[in-house]
Design an enzyme around this catalytic site. Structure first.
Site, PDB file in Angstrom:
ATOM      1  N   TYR A   1      -1.640   1.104  10.520  1.00  0.00           N
ATOM      2  CA  TYR A   1      -1.417   0.387   9.201  1.00  0.00           C
ATOM      3  C   TYR A   1      -0.319   0.715   8.499  1.00  0.00           C
ATOM      4  CZ  TYR A   1      -3.349  -1.013   4.518  1.00  0.00           C
ATOM      5  OH  TYR A   1      -3.212  -1.675   3.280  1.00  0.00           O
TER       6      TYR A   1
ATOM      7  N   SER B   1       0.690  -1.028  -0.058  1.00  0.00           N
ATOM      8  CA  SER B   1       0.050  -0.087  -0.158  1.00  0.00           C
ATOM      9  C   SER B   1       0.804   1.241  -0.155  1.00  0.00           C
ATOM     10  CB  SER B   1      -0.860   0.254   1.189  1.00  0.00           C
ATOM     11  OG  SER B   1      -1.601   1.200   1.302  1.00  0.00           O
TER      12      SER B   1
END
Length: 261
Positions: free
Chosen positions: A158, A145
């Site tokens: 995250y 990501s």
């Protein structure tokens, strides 16, 4: 033409795709089947996998990548289907939980994100790397990501997990240098799927609001297109890192929003 290359000309390439019950993983499994690959799609939710199998003809197996025993079953099933070699492992399983600041960190969520995004990915890599090496044309592809490259407020847990997965890919590329195993990282930005933001936020309205006013967020199929290109490229070409975002997104925390979109 070498014997190994001749075999690749006649036999379909083979892949294991994790996180295949929804989103990017599901789209990737479907795309690779359409490309002519033999695919073993894995995820925790067997009912979703059976739907995918019925639609695409791929093989499926319910797997929890945080469990050693479950991953051992994956290794056995991979060998049963594809013999002693494997061409690609596509790591899509992962996800985000919550948007708390670091000062208010929910450590159970942080642990879960690390267990799935990093340790689960390592577990599957370690288990299937011998088969990739034996193939003579192996690929480890990590769907990370932009969160692993760019911090943003409320993303620290995250960010940390995906940064860990990014560094795993970086280290593996060095460790496998000189071998016939590519290490590829695809780092998507804003992708609108049916579950990512819902799982993260736990509320359908809040999840929908993530995409309010954003013109054409990426879709799972957009990401599958990039993954397909990377895996099907001639094997001397390695896409080390591909960052893919919608045009409306300039950075993880900077997105153009317009009323009426």
């Amino acid at each position: 033409m070498t014997t190994a290359n001749a075999a690749h000309e006649t036999a379909p390439l083979t892949a294991v795709v994790t996180g295949a019950s929804s989103g990017i993983g599901r789209a990737t499994a479907a795309r690779l089947v359409a490309d002519g690959w033999r695919v073993l799609a894995v995820a925790r939710r067997e009912d979703r996998l059976q739907e995918l199998a019925a639609e695409t003809g791929c093989e499926v197996l319910a797997v929890d990548i945080t469990s050693d025993e479950s991953v051992e079953q994956l290794v056995a099933r991979t060998a049963e289907l594809f013999g002693d070699s494997l061409n690609a492992v596509v790591h899509v399983a992962g996800g985000a939980l919550g948007v708390e600041t670091a000062a208010e960190a929910d450590l159970e969520k942080w642990q879960r994100m690390y267990d799935i995004n990093v340790l689960g990915t390592v577990r599957v890599t370690r288990a299937l790397l011998p088969a990739l090496r034996r193939s003579g044309r192996g690929d480890l592809l990590f769907v990370t990501s932009v969160a692993g490259h760019e911090a943003y407020p409320g993303g620290s847990g995250y960010n940390a997990a995906k940064a860990g997965e990014h560094m795993l890919a970086q280290a593996l590329r060095l460790e496998l240098n000189g071998e016939k195993v590519r290490v590829i990282e695809i780092a998507p930005g804003m992708v609108r799927t049916e579950e990512f933001s819902l799982v993260r936020l736990g509320d359908q309205d809040a999840a929908a609001a993530v995409y309010d006013g954003v013109e054409q967020p990426l879709t799972a199929e957009d990401c599958a297109d990039v993954i397909s290109y990377a895996l099907n490229a001639p094997h001397h070409i390695n896409l080390d890192l591909v960052t893919v975002r919608p045009l409306a997104q300039a950075a993880a925390h900077r997105v153009a929003r317009h009323q009426g979109v």
